[in-house]
Write a protein that holds these residues in place. Structure first.
Motif, PDB file in Angstrom:
ATOM      1  N   VAL A 283      79.879  26.519  -1.027  1.00 45.03           N
ATOM      2  CA  VAL A 283      79.125  25.283  -1.641  1.00 45.03           C
ATOM      3  C   VAL A 283      79.369  25.485  -3.256  1.00 45.03           C
ATOM      4  O   VAL A 283      79.559  24.235  -3.920  1.00 45.03           O
ATOM      5  CB  VAL A 283      77.742  25.449  -1.087  1.00 45.03           C
ATOM      6  CG1 VAL A 283      76.806  24.475  -2.219  1.00 45.03           C
ATOM      7  CG2 VAL A 283      77.572  24.958   0.264  1.00 45.03           C
TER       8      VAL A 283
ATOM      9  N   VAL B 242      81.970  15.743  -3.546  1.00 45.80           N
ATOM     10  CA  VAL B 242      80.488  15.463  -3.189  1.00 45.80           C
ATOM     11  C   VAL B 242      80.085  15.364  -1.621  1.00 45.80           C
ATOM     12  O   VAL B 242      79.161  15.843  -1.195  1.00 45.80           O
ATOM     13  CB  VAL B 242      79.896  14.219  -4.002  1.00 45.80           C
ATOM     14  CG1 VAL B 242      78.557  13.854  -3.343  1.00 45.80           C
ATOM     15  CG2 VAL B 242      79.875  14.356  -5.514  1.00 45.80           C
ATOM     16  N   PHE B 243      80.749  14.653  -1.028  1.00 46.42           N
ATOM     17  CA  PHE B 243      80.911  14.423   0.249  1.00 46.42           C
ATOM     18  C   PHE B 243      80.877  15.837   1.138  1.00 46.42           C
ATOM     19  O   PHE B 243      80.004  16.119   2.140  1.00 46.42           O
ATOM     20  CB  PHE B 243      81.913  13.305   1.033  1.00 46.42           C
ATOM     21  CG  PHE B 243      81.591  13.166   2.373  1.00 46.42           C
ATOM     22  CD1 PHE B 243      80.364  12.479   2.949  1.00 46.42           C
ATOM     23  CD2 PHE B 243      82.673  13.629   3.185  1.00 46.42           C
ATOM     24  CE1 PHE B 243      80.427  12.204   4.445  1.00 46.42           C
ATOM     25  CE2 PHE B 243      82.575  13.233   4.654  1.00 46.42           C
ATOM     26  CZ  PHE B 243      81.547  12.670   5.118  1.00 46.42           C
TER      27      PHE B 243
ATOM     28  N   ILE C 184      80.397  18.825  -0.120  1.00 48.66           N
ATOM     29  CA  ILE C 184      79.033  19.634  -0.247  1.00 48.66           C
ATOM     30  C   ILE C 184      77.869  19.098   0.553  1.00 48.66           C
ATOM     31  O   ILE C 184      77.285  20.043   1.119  1.00 48.66           O
ATOM     32  CB  ILE C 184      78.700  19.335  -1.669  1.00 48.66           C
ATOM     33  CG1 ILE C 184      79.561  19.905  -2.721  1.00 48.66           C
ATOM     34  CG2 ILE C 184      77.157  19.935  -1.903  1.00 48.66           C
ATOM     35  CD1 ILE C 184      79.249  19.583  -4.285  1.00 48.66           C
ATOM     36  N   VAL C 185      77.846  17.840   0.892  1.00 52.94           N
ATOM     37  CA  VAL C 185      76.660  17.446   1.871  1.00 52.94           C
ATOM     38  C   VAL C 185      77.040  17.914   3.189  1.00 52.94           C
ATOM     39  O   VAL C 185      76.181  18.361   3.845  1.00 52.94           O
ATOM     40  CB  VAL C 185      76.697  15.912   1.704  1.00 52.94           C
ATOM     41  CG1 VAL C 185      75.664  15.473   3.001  1.00 52.94           C
ATOM     42  CG2 VAL C 185      76.250  15.363   0.375  1.00 52.94           C
ATOM     43  N   VAL C 186      78.383  17.947   3.667  1.00 50.88           N
ATOM     44  CA  VAL C 186      78.620  18.226   5.072  1.00 50.88           C
ATOM     45  C   VAL C 186      78.323  19.779   5.148  1.00 50.88           C
ATOM     46  O   VAL C 186      77.916  20.382   6.245  1.00 50.88           O
ATOM     47  CB  VAL C 186      80.224  17.942   5.350  1.00 50.88           C
ATOM     48  CG1 VAL C 186      80.506  18.538   6.587  1.00 50.88           C
ATOM     49  CG2 VAL C 186      80.258  16.418   5.370  1.00 50.88           C
TER      50      VAL C 186
ATOM     51  N   ASN D  48      76.516  21.810   3.527  1.00 47.56           N
ATOM     52  CA  ASN D  48      74.967  22.138   3.522  1.00 47.56           C
ATOM     53  C   ASN D  48      74.296  21.836   4.955  1.00 47.56           C
ATOM     54  O   ASN D  48      73.484  22.485   5.444  1.00 47.56           O
ATOM     55  CB  ASN D  48      74.315  21.226   2.602  1.00 47.56           C
ATOM     56  CG  ASN D  48      74.113  22.177   1.328  1.00 47.56           C
ATOM     57  OD1 ASN D  48      73.808  23.147   0.989  1.00 47.56           O
ATOM     58  ND2 ASN D  48      74.634  21.382   0.057  1.00 47.56           N
ATOM     59  N   PHE D  49      74.670  20.722   5.427  1.00 49.47           N
ATOM     60  CA  PHE D  49      74.093  20.374   6.994  1.00 49.47           C
ATOM     61  C   PHE D  49      74.779  20.801   8.110  1.00 49.47           C
ATOM     62  O   PHE D  49      73.983  20.932   9.139  1.00 49.47           O
ATOM     63  CB  PHE D  49      73.997  18.896   6.942  1.00 49.47           C
ATOM     64  CG  PHE D  49      72.919  18.344   5.882  1.00 49.47           C
ATOM     65  CD1 PHE D  49      71.443  18.337   6.189  1.00 49.47           C
ATOM     66  CD2 PHE D  49      73.308  17.891   4.733  1.00 49.47           C
ATOM     67  CE1 PHE D  49      70.578  17.950   5.210  1.00 49.47           C
ATOM     68  CE2 PHE D  49      72.217  17.416   3.826  1.00 49.47           C
ATOM     69  CZ  PHE D  49      71.017  17.522   4.030  1.00 49.47           C
TER      70      PHE D  49
END
Length: 409
Positions: free
Chosen positions: A86, A183-184, A186-188, A190-191
């Motif tokens: 991340v 950015v996308f 990072i979201v993936v 994290n979740f």
């Protein structure tokens, strides 16, 4: 970790690898036409020859990857794969955004600096390789690595294709798209990406300061072991050869056939499609028939021949030749790291994969500098020089490792 959890982590990892590698590859069809066909403050910085300016940019990015991969993979052994991944993706996003600013303001030095910072962050490909190893068991190591390789090549297909298509509308657009992709990612992460490194080594060393970790646990510490050092030289010369091709075939296509950015993107798409399909379908067959070492040597030798053959290529034959080159690269690029992992299974895999990535980046830097000088006499000579280096790599692999590898594969 259950098999289903491992599969979910693998699928998430593959998406991250796709986005990251696409971001890395986006600029490749843009920079060569930019420096050969445009005259502005960016491409004439300091009154320096444009090919030298291009060569410096080709070197500064992998120099960053070299530095980053020397400690990012090892850091993930200590602090956890997910956390380190991340952080590196955040810095990649920042680097791409500042690259956009540098291009719009025609600031060559700022662009070089942002490429360096982005390169450090992109050393996280070592984490992806380490996660692929972590997931075995319950998943098969060779299959995992083949899928990571195929996805890497898919990123190299998607990136140049998008970059080539965006090039007529402004070089900065490719870097803006890359920032959005990060950015996308990072979201993936994290979740959806679970932590794969749950070892005693992680718990034992998690208290280390960053300074101590960099000193005690970086990938270069592996070179004190003679067997690993010998394999390092094999990787060094083979990746020097590979980078002679990667870095100078766009320049050769422009010089020889006046290829535009979109055309470079399309031929790169053909090259990487061959690499993807070979990684998914051909690698298990080749490994079963020849073993890791023999398959590597055969594909490396054929690749060297194709490098020498560039002097004879025509515009039409280059399209067909690049399909075969893609198949060859896919074979030895996957076989050699798997061989290294099996030979040194007792070594921290994040650190080992970091050393392999570092070696690729070191060769990238060296070849960008050496190759750009050679290219002043013709880019085809830079590519043919790579063929000679590959023959050296084959010799090192044969005389240092063939007997031992045959016994273990």
């Amino acid at each position: 970790m259950t098999e289903q959890q491992a599969k979910n982590s693998l699928y998430t990892l593959l998406l991250i690898v796709l986005l990251s590698c696409a971001g890395i590859a986006l600029p490749y069809p843009i920079l060569a036409p930019l420096f050969l066909n445009e005259v502005n403050g960016f491409t004439t910085f300091g009154g320096i020859e444009p090919k030298i300016l291009l060569g410096f940019l080709l070197a500064i990015y992998p120099l960053g990857i070299l530095i980053g991969s020397s400690f990012i993979g090892a850091a993930s052994d200590v602090y956890g794969r997910r956390k380190v991944l991340v952080i590196t993706l955040i810095f990649s996003t920042i680097g791409y955004l500042f690259s956009v600013w540098a291009l719009l303001s025609e600031n060559y030095l700022l662009f070089a600096l942002t490429r360096f910072i982005t390169g450090i962050s992109e050393g996280n490909i070592a984490i992806a390789k380490a996660i692929a190893i972590d997931l075995s068991p319950p998943l098969d190591k060779t299959r995992n690595y083949s899928l990571v390789s195929a996805t890497t090549y898919a990123g190299w297909l998607l990136g140049p294709l998008i970059g080539g298509l965006l090039q007529p509308y402004g070089a900065y657009l490719a870097f803006l798209v890359a920032a959005v992709a990060m950015v996308f990612a990072i979201v993936v992460v994290n979740f959806y990406l679970g932590e794969s490194n749950r070892s005693k080594d992680t718990d034992q060393h998690a208290h280390l300061s960053i300074r101590r970790m960099l000193y005690q646990n970086n990938s270069f510490t592996l070179l004190k072991h003679k067997p690993i050092r010998r394999l390092f030289y094999v990787f060094l010369f083979s990746t020097l050869a590979t980078n002679a091709y990667y870095e100078f075939y766009p320049l050769w296509l422009v010089e020889s056939f006046n290829f535009s950015g979109p055309n470079i993107g399309f031929i790169t798409a053909i090259l990487t499609t061959a690499m993807i399909l070979s990684s998914i379908y051909l690698l298990p067959i080749v490994k079963a028939k020849y073993g890791l070492v023999k398959a590597s040597k055969i594909s490396m030798f054929c690749f060297a021949l194709m490098m020498f053959s560039h002097y004879l290529f025509t515009e039409s034959s280059s399209w067909f030749g690049y399909v075969f080159i893609g198949i060859l690269i896919a074979i030895y690029n996957a076989m050699l790291p798997i061989f290294a992992s099996e030979q040194f299974a007792d070594v921290s895999q994040g650190k080992l994969m970091g050393l392999i990535t570092t070696t690729f980046s070191l060769s990238n830097v060296l070849m960008a500098i050496i190759g750009s000088i050679i290219s002043l006499y013709g880019s085809v000579y830079s590519i043919m020089f790579g063929g000679l280096l590959m023959l050296i790599a084959i010799s090192l692999l044969h005389f240092s490792w063939a007997d031992n590898a045959t016994k273990k594969t």
